[in-house]
Write an enzyme that holds these catalytic residues in place. Sequence first.
Site, short mmCIF file in Angstrom:
data_model
loop_
_atom_site.label_atom_id
_atom_site.label_comp_id
_atom_site.label_asym_id
_atom_site.label_seq_id
_atom_site.Cartn_x
_atom_site.Cartn_y
_atom_site.Cartn_z
N HIS A 1 44.71 41.32 5.86
CA HIS A 1 44.36 42.69 5.46
C HIS A 1 45.41 43.26 4.51
O HIS A 1 45.09 43.91 3.52
CB HIS A 1 44.32 43.61 6.69
CG HIS A 1 43.32 43.23 7.74
ND1 HIS A 1 43.69 42.71 8.96
CD2 HIS A 1 41.97 43.29 7.76
CE1 HIS A 1 42.61 42.50 9.70
NE2 HIS A 1 41.54 42.83 8.99
N GLY B 1 38.07 40.17 1.53
CA GLY B 1 38.67 38.84 1.65
C GLY B 1 37.63 37.75 1.52
O GLY B 1 36.52 37.87 2.04
N ARG C 1 40.77 38.00 15.39
CA ARG C 1 40.31 37.26 16.57
C ARG C 1 41.28 36.18 17.00
O ARG C 1 41.21 35.72 18.14
CB ARG C 1 38.92 36.66 16.31
CG ARG C 1 37.81 37.68 16.28
CD ARG C 1 36.44 37.02 16.21
NE ARG C 1 35.36 38.01 16.32
CZ ARG C 1 34.85 38.67 15.29
NH1 ARG C 1 35.29 38.44 14.08
NH2 ARG C 1 33.89 39.56 15.48
N MET D 1 38.46 46.53 10.18
CA MET D 1 38.18 46.89 11.58
C MET D 1 39.49 46.94 12.38
O MET D 1 39.46 46.87 13.62
CB MET D 1 37.20 45.90 12.19
CG MET D 1 35.84 45.95 11.47
SD MET D 1 34.47 45.42 12.48
CE MET D 1 34.96 43.75 12.83
N LYS E 1 37.73 35.13 3.02
CA LYS E 1 37.52 34.50 4.32
C LYS E 1 36.08 34.75 4.78
O LYS E 1 35.43 33.87 5.32
CB LYS E 1 38.49 35.02 5.37
CG LYS E 1 38.33 34.29 6.68
CD LYS E 1 39.36 34.67 7.67
CE LYS E 1 38.93 35.86 8.49
NZ LYS E 1 37.92 35.52 9.52
P1 AMP Z 1 37.93 42.77 9.18
O1 AMP Z 1 38.92 43.74 9.71
O2 AMP Z 1 37.92 41.47 9.90
O3 AMP Z 1 36.56 43.38 9.00
O4 AMP Z 1 38.41 42.40 7.72
C1 AMP Z 1 38.63 43.40 6.74
C2 AMP Z 1 38.80 42.74 5.41
O5 AMP Z 1 39.94 41.87 5.44
C3 AMP Z 1 37.59 41.87 5.03
O6 AMP Z 1 37.33 42.03 3.64
C4 AMP Z 1 38.10 40.48 5.33
O7 AMP Z 1 37.47 39.48 4.56
C5 AMP Z 1 39.56 40.60 4.98
N1 AMP Z 1 40.31 39.54 5.64
C6 AMP Z 1 40.31 39.23 6.95
N2 AMP Z 1 41.06 38.14 7.19
C7 AMP Z 1 41.55 37.74 5.99
C8 AMP Z 1 42.38 36.66 5.57
N3 AMP Z 1 42.85 35.76 6.42
N4 AMP Z 1 42.66 36.56 4.25
C9 AMP Z 1 42.16 37.46 3.36
N5 AMP Z 1 41.38 38.50 3.70
C10 AMP Z 1 41.07 38.64 5.00
#
Ligand code: AMP
Length: 277
Positions: free
Chosen positions: A35, A145, A185, A28, A147
Amino acid sequence: MIVVETIKSLKQELEKYNSKNVGFVPTMGALHDGHISLVKRSVEENDVTVVSVFVNPTQFNDKADLERYPRTEEADKKLLEAAGCDIVFMPQVEEMYPEEDTRVFNFGSIETVMEGKYRPGHFNGVAQIVSKLFYAVEPTRSYFGEKDFQQVAIIRDMVKQLNIPVEIIACPIIREESGLARSSRNELLSAEERKKAALISQVLSKSVNFAKDMSVEEVKNWVNDQFKSDDTFKMDYYDIVDGNSLQSVSSWDESDYIVGCIAIYCGKIRLIDNIHY
Ligand code: AMP
């Protein structure tokens, strides 16, 4: 690196790599090292890497959260280029949702706990967008991730239900120096909140040591207690679950794959993290 905004132009670009392995990282945006670790892994393991940057409205059950979600497109492109990404897909909402997506998924018991319970509709929105992105990119492998621990289980179940031929790869949590799990965030926290938020990962790692001498219930209570003296924190849940079924365990010998998952507000910002016992 090429930036495309439509599914048609994405497919045209991908045709150039005809029948090669495609690695895909859905995001996102507001990209950080977490990421980028997924992108680098994809670049290592595939012939071409596609990253999507799309703030998906259907997975936000809280409108204020959607509105304040950070957007940093230009910085994202620079980070992706440096990480070796080949194609960035940055669609508008109308491109992904030309009409309302009325699909309702059912993930059974893995969806009715933790994030699914506290954010009703969240995983339905995640499944809507990730399935659409998988149809658009047709990746060989896709990287997520740990997370978002429950999200990985949902995605694995979704590709099984829909027979989507993609390998789902879960990657370790990347943390700030303080231990705080990296998250888009985190940028919304005040400097003071960001310092305080380090307590989350500190408490989780300490709790692993206590697990030797305490019951599951005692560890849960101890974790909850650590955040009670500071009004900045408001706990949504701390659950200790079987890593596959995501159901709560009541003793340590119930499973050899036990994970503690937390969701907690730091000020107005809701943060999640998890740890393996
Ligand atoms: P998001 O942009 O928050 O939807 O995250 C996109 C991808 O990045 C998802 O698969 C998350 O799990 C991964 N991600 C976000 N934060 C982390 C982190 N701290 N360590 C590893 N992967 C992450």
